[in-house]
Design a protein around this motif. Structure first.
Motif, PDB file in Angstrom:
ATOM      1  N   ARG A  71      16.717   9.996  16.135  1.00  0.00           N
ATOM      2  CA  ARG A  71      15.796  11.051  16.559  1.00  0.00           C
ATOM      3  C   ARG A  71      14.786  10.511  17.575  1.00  0.00           C
ATOM      4  O   ARG A  71      14.391   9.370  17.523  1.00  0.00           O
ATOM      5  N   ASN A  72      14.361  11.400  18.460  1.00  0.00           N
ATOM      6  CA  ASN A  72      13.360  11.051  19.450  1.00  0.00           C
ATOM      7  C   ASN A  72      12.141  11.933  19.214  1.00  0.00           C
ATOM      8  O   ASN A  72      12.256  13.163  19.203  1.00  0.00           O
ATOM      9  N   GLN A  73      10.988  11.302  19.033  1.00  0.00           N
ATOM     10  CA  GLN A  73       9.777  12.051  18.702  1.00  0.00           C
ATOM     11  C   GLN A  73       9.397  13.061  19.774  1.00  0.00           C
ATOM     12  O   GLN A  73       8.912  14.149  19.467  1.00  0.00           O
ATOM     13  N   CYS A  74       9.606  12.740  21.034  1.00  0.00           N
ATOM     14  CA  CYS A  74       9.256  13.687  22.100  1.00  0.00           C
ATOM     15  C   CYS A  74      10.225  14.871  22.125  1.00  0.00           C
ATOM     16  O   CYS A  74       9.804  16.012  22.341  1.00  0.00           O
ATOM     17  N   ALA A  75      11.501  14.624  21.884  1.00  0.00           N
ATOM     18  CA  ALA A  75      12.462  15.733  21.827  1.00  0.00           C
ATOM     19  C   ALA A  75      12.130  16.658  20.655  1.00  0.00           C
ATOM     20  O   ALA A  75      12.199  17.886  20.791  1.00  0.00           O
ATOM     21  N   THR A  90       4.712  13.732  25.926  1.00  0.00           N
ATOM     22  CA  THR A  90       4.809  12.388  26.500  1.00  0.00           C
ATOM     23  C   THR A  90       4.436  11.367  25.428  1.00  0.00           C
ATOM     24  O   THR A  90       3.586  11.638  24.572  1.00  0.00           O
ATOM     25  N   PRO A  91       5.067  10.188  25.456  1.00  0.00           N
ATOM     26  CA  PRO A  91       4.710   9.150  24.477  1.00  0.00           C
ATOM     27  C   PRO A  91       3.221   8.816  24.571  1.00  0.00           C
ATOM     28  O   PRO A  91       2.651   8.827  25.662  1.00  0.00           O
ATOM     29  N   ARG A 108       3.694   4.277  21.658  1.00  0.00           N
ATOM     30  CA  ARG A 108       4.662   5.014  22.459  1.00  0.00           C
ATOM     31  C   ARG A 108       6.080   5.020  21.901  1.00  0.00           C
ATOM     32  O   ARG A 108       6.874   5.892  22.228  1.00  0.00           O
ATOM     33  N   ASN A 109       6.424   4.067  21.042  1.00  0.00           N
ATOM     34  CA  ASN A 109       7.768   4.030  20.470  1.00  0.00           C
ATOM     35  C   ASN A 109       7.931   4.960  19.276  1.00  0.00           C
ATOM     36  O   ASN A 109       9.052   5.217  18.851  1.00  0.00           O
ATOM     37  N   ARG A 110       6.796   5.433  18.724  1.00  0.00           N
ATOM     38  CA  ARG A 110       6.893   6.265  17.524  1.00  0.00           C
ATOM     39  C   ARG A 110       6.120   7.577  17.624  1.00  0.00           C
ATOM     40  O   ARG A 110       6.213   8.402  16.728  1.00  0.00           O
ATOM     41  N   CYS A 169       4.401  10.981  20.081  1.00  0.00           N
ATOM     42  CA  CYS A 169       4.478  11.780  21.297  1.00  0.00           C
ATOM     43  C   CYS A 169       3.461  12.904  21.167  1.00  0.00           C
ATOM     44  O   CYS A 169       3.232  13.425  20.066  1.00  0.00           O
TER      45      CYS A 169
END
Length: 183
Positions: free
Chosen positions: A53-57, A72-73, A78-80, A82
């Protein structure tokens, strides 16, 4: 000013999480000598439940059609995490929404104000709602359990109205919950 407060809040949450994640609690029991392992290898860390999963998506999906720009992160993590901000319009306060996916941190960790935090659930998933997690009016955070020992956080900043921020955090947490890994 709202943008600055939201960014400061996200930086502080990330720093607090990093600091507290490094702390350990005493372990009850009787000390025993270190015995050789009988298994073929050392126990492995559970897989990251957020790996796919991608937090920004996820953030973009729960905010779709509501006038927010693309997430945006964050600078803090930024890796976890958004975030997205919808600016003020007329008499309507701006609102900042962040999604933070924290592998290996139970949802019960880092409750800054247990006296005001509320346990509950989001669509049956255990959660804790924290009004003003950083003593800042207009902020609210909902943390949800993601097994085996991780959490997803929704943080909302909306003017100085904490009640409205909590209503929004609940709304966005309810939208995010079905997108999270099931246990």
């Amino acid at each position: 000013m709202n943008i600055l407060r939201a960014k400061v809040a996200l930086v502080m949450l990330g720093a607090l999480g990093t600091v507290l994640a490094g702390c350990s609690s005493p372990v009850a029991g009787t000390p025993e000598p270190n015995l050789p392992s009988t298994s073929a290898g050392a126990p492995s860390k559970p897989a990251n439940p957020f790996a796919a999963r991608n937090q920004c998506a996820l953030l973009d999906q729960i905010l779709a059609g509501q006038g927010f720009p693309q997430g945006t992160p964050t600078i803090a993590d930024r890796n976890r995490s958004c975030a997205a901000q919808k600016p003020s319009a007329g008499m309507t306060s701006g609102i900042d929404v962040a999604v933070i996916l924290q592998d290996g941190q139970p949802y019960t960790d880092n409750v800054n104000h247990p006296e005001t935090a509320r346990r509950g659930d989001v669509n049956g998933r255990p959660s804790i709602e924290q009004p003003e997690p950083l003593n800042s009016p207009g902020q609210c955070q909902v943390g949800m359990a993601v097994e085996p020992s991780s959490r997803a956080l929704v943080l909302v900043t909306s003017g100085s109205d904490t009640k409205a921020a909590c209503a929004a955090a609940e709304k966005y947490a309810t939208a995010l919950e079905p997108l999270l890994p099931k246990s």
